[in-house]
Design an enzyme around this catalytic site. Structure first.
Site, PDB file in Angstrom:
ATOM      1  N   GLU A   1      38.202  17.582  18.655  1.00 12.65           N
ATOM      2  CA  GLU A   1      37.782  18.157  19.940  1.00 12.65           C
ATOM      3  C   GLU A   1      37.352  17.067  20.925  1.00 12.65           C
ATOM      4  O   GLU A   1      37.671  17.127  22.114  1.00 12.65           O
ATOM      5  CB  GLU A   1      36.622  19.155  19.722  1.00 12.65           C
TER       6      GLU A   1
ATOM      7  N   SER B   1      32.358  30.978  27.683  1.00 10.52           N
ATOM      8  CA  SER B   1      32.003  30.310  26.431  1.00 10.52           C
ATOM      9  C   SER B   1      33.022  30.549  25.333  1.00 10.52           C
ATOM     10  O   SER B   1      33.439  31.684  25.094  1.00 10.52           O
ATOM     11  CB  SER B   1      30.643  30.811  25.953  1.00 10.52           C
ATOM     12  N   ALA B   2      33.375  29.463  24.663  1.00  6.64           N
ATOM     13  CA  ALA B   2      34.235  29.571  23.478  1.00  6.64           C
ATOM     14  C   ALA B   2      33.385  29.833  22.235  1.00  6.64           C
ATOM     15  O   ALA B   2      33.891  29.847  21.121  1.00  6.64           O
ATOM     16  CB  ALA B   2      35.037  28.284  23.317  1.00  6.64           C
TER      17      ALA B   2
ATOM     18  N   LYS C   1      40.065  27.977  28.490  1.00  9.34           N
ATOM     19  CA  LYS C   1      39.185  28.773  29.362  1.00  9.34           C
ATOM     20  C   LYS C   1      39.855  29.098  30.687  1.00  9.34           C
ATOM     21  O   LYS C   1      39.481  30.067  31.344  1.00  9.34           O
ATOM     22  CB  LYS C   1      37.876  28.020  29.602  1.00  9.34           C
TER      23      LYS C   1
ATOM     24  N   ASP D   1      27.543  26.465  25.175  1.00  8.91           N
ATOM     25  CA  ASP D   1      27.140  25.554  24.098  1.00  8.91           C
ATOM     26  C   ASP D   1      27.152  24.106  24.576  1.00  8.91           C
ATOM     27  O   ASP D   1      28.164  23.607  25.072  1.00  8.91           O
ATOM     28  CB  ASP D   1      28.093  25.692  22.897  1.00  8.91           C
TER      29      ASP D   1
ATOM     30  N   ASP E   1      30.442  20.651  29.527  1.00  4.39           N
ATOM     31  CA  ASP E   1      30.229  19.437  28.731  1.00  4.39           C
ATOM     32  C   ASP E   1      31.518  18.949  28.092  1.00  4.39           C
ATOM     33  O   ASP E   1      31.519  17.936  27.406  1.00  4.39           O
ATOM     34  CB  ASP E   1      29.183  19.668  27.622  1.00  4.39           C
TER      35      ASP E   1
ATOM     36  N   ASP F   1      29.639  26.643  31.316  1.00  6.47           N
ATOM     37  CA  ASP F   1      29.859  26.695  29.875  1.00  6.47           C
ATOM     38  C   ASP F   1      28.495  26.998  29.229  1.00  6.47           C
ATOM     39  O   ASP F   1      27.454  26.937  29.903  1.00  6.47           O
ATOM     40  CB  ASP F   1      30.395  25.326  29.437  1.00  6.47           C
TER      41      ASP F   1
HETATM   42  P1  TMP Z   1      32.265  25.632  24.427  1.00 12.17           P
HETATM   43  O1  TMP Z   1      30.936  24.957  24.504  1.00 12.17           O
HETATM   44  O2  TMP Z   1      33.325  24.884  25.173  1.00 12.17           O
HETATM   45  O3  TMP Z   1      32.207  27.061  24.840  1.00 12.17           O
HETATM   46  O4  TMP Z   1      32.766  25.558  22.923  1.00 12.17           O
HETATM   47  C1  TMP Z   1      32.048  26.013  21.854  1.00 12.17           C
HETATM   48  C2  TMP Z   1      31.654  24.908  20.944  1.00 12.17           C
HETATM   49  O5  TMP Z   1      31.480  25.496  19.653  1.00 12.17           O
HETATM   50  C3  TMP Z   1      32.633  23.770  20.760  1.00 12.17           C
HETATM   51  O6  TMP Z   1      32.046  22.572  21.188  1.00 12.17           O
HETATM   52  C4  TMP Z   1      32.875  23.688  19.266  1.00 12.17           C
HETATM   53  C5  TMP Z   1      31.775  24.515  18.675  1.00 12.17           C
HETATM   54  N1  TMP Z   1      32.106  25.184  17.401  1.00 12.17           N
HETATM   55  C6  TMP Z   1      31.201  25.060  16.364  1.00 12.17           C
HETATM   56  O7  TMP Z   1      30.161  24.388  16.500  1.00 12.17           O
HETATM   57  N2  TMP Z   1      31.481  25.675  15.174  1.00 12.17           N
HETATM   58  C7  TMP Z   1      32.623  26.412  14.970  1.00 12.17           C
HETATM   59  O8  TMP Z   1      32.824  26.962  13.876  1.00 12.17           O
HETATM   60  C8  TMP Z   1      33.548  26.542  16.076  1.00 12.17           C
HETATM   61  C9  TMP Z   1      34.812  27.337  15.902  1.00 12.17           C
HETATM   62  C10 TMP Z   1      33.235  25.913  17.266  1.00 12.17           C
HETATM   63 MG    MG Z   2      30.275  23.306  25.523  1.00  8.27          MG
END
Ligand code: TMP
Ligand code: MG
Length: 312
Positions: free
Chosen positions: A110, A178-179, A227, A65, A250, A63
């Site tokens: 979340e 990554s989201a 994912k 973020d 995470d 991942d």
């Molecule tokens: P990930 O770490 O699982 O890829 O997800 C991305 C992270 O981005 C998730 O923890 C939520 C965050 N996020 C923001 O901080 N701001 C936003 O506007 C959105 C849609 C997600």
């Molecule tokens: Mg993350």
């Protein structure tokens, strides 16, 4: 009464002791206070299997973020890829206020320990859809992204250089699921000088018009808890024959990022537990093989990678 241990057990026991000592000495980072492990024997077996199979059998799936980037620094939260745009000069105050409201409403969902993934998914779709709609109204220019990242104070975890460089030097593919926002993610790792050719990114990418202005997001939306769908399409030639996986995440949504790996042999899942540590410890320790609590470094993944690659 003296209890005699049957002789047959002794050599086995001593072999196990030595084996344990070996890991303890070779990877002392596993004794860090931040490390929580449910089943040490299992972790040792997996790591030693991976070392025997060597770097040619390995792929790393991570991942981005809050896994490769820091959660906090000196008591201040570090930005996610969305937050980098959010706090940049590229978006209006009105958009910033709306994105702040979305974050305040949806982030607690979340990480809510009392809700199932199925219950969370519709909320995540709402969050991402609204955030992306807001961002595409801002007429963000592609050529402004690098500066926004430079101004953002984005930080990869301590030890990032060794992490990316060791994988590159050993030709181990690094797949990042990554989201977040792919365009920003690329700028972050380029800015840190670690966007090596062995890195592949699966993320939400912006689409640009002929003037280089963002007008939409491409393809299927990736949020924290879908994912697996992207992972199932991960049959790329890039990772052909690599049946051992080191997975870093995470969120509990990161656990199935390796579901698309063909003929999976050994997998070691390392989870960063950044926030709500007490409430979520049990869930993390029962699903990740190694849990790193409030650990802003890549020390443990690096030590494991060094141990695996040194065996070649
Ligand atoms: P990930 O770490 O699982 O890829 O997800 C991305 C992270 O981005 C998730 O923890 C939520 C965050 N996020 C923001 O901080 N701001 C936003 O506007 C959105 C849609 C997600
Ligand atoms: Mg993350």
């Amino acid at each position: 009464m003296v209890f005699n241990v049957p002789w047959i057990f002794s050599p086995v026991r001593s072999v196990l002791t030595v084996f344990h000592q070996l890991i303890k000495c070779e990877i002392p980072e596993l004794n860090k206070a931040s490390v929580c492990v449910r089943d040490k024997g299992r972790v040792e077996t997996i790591i030693n299997n991976m070392r025997r199979a060597g770097p040619n059998a390995l792929q790393v799936i991570s991942d981005f973020d809050m896994t490769l980037t820091r959660f906090a620094h000196n008591g201040t939260r570090c930005p996610t890829t969305h937050n980098i745009l959010h706090s940049s000069a590229l978006i209006s105050d009105d958009c910033k206020a709306k994105m702040t409201d979305l974050l305040a409403h949806y982030y607690p969902i979340e990480i809510d320990n009392s809700m199932s993934v199925e219950e969370k998914v519709p909320h995540m779709v709402e969050w991402w859809t609204q955030a992306h709609d807001l961002l595409v109204q801002q007429r963000i220019r592609k050529d402004q992204l690098a500066q926004a990242v430079r101004d953002s104070g984005s930080m990869l975890r301590e030890g990032y250089k060794s992490f990316f460089d060791v994988l590159q030097q050993n030709s181990v593919p690094l797949l990042i699921f990554s989201a977040g926002i792919g365009d920003i993610l690329e700028e972050v790792i380029r800015e840190h000088g670690v966007f090596h050719p062995n890195v592949r990114i699966f993320s939400n990418y912006m689409d640009y018009d002929q003037h280089g202005v963002a007008c939409a997001f491409k393809g299927e939306l990736i949020h924290t808890f879908n994912k697996r769908e992207g992972a199932l399409q991960n049959t790329h030639q890039f990772v052909h024959d690599r049946t051992n996986v080191l997975l870093l995440g995470d969120s509990l949504g990161d656990l199935n990022m390796a579901d698309g790996v063909k003929d999976l042999h050994d997998i070691l899942r390392i989870g960063y537990l950044n926030d709500k540590v007490e409430e979520r410890r049990e869930a993390y320790v029962s699903s990740y093989d190694i849990v790193l609590e409030k650990d802003e470094t890549l020390d443990v993944p690096n030590a494991i990678l060094n141990y695996i690659t040194a065996g070649k």
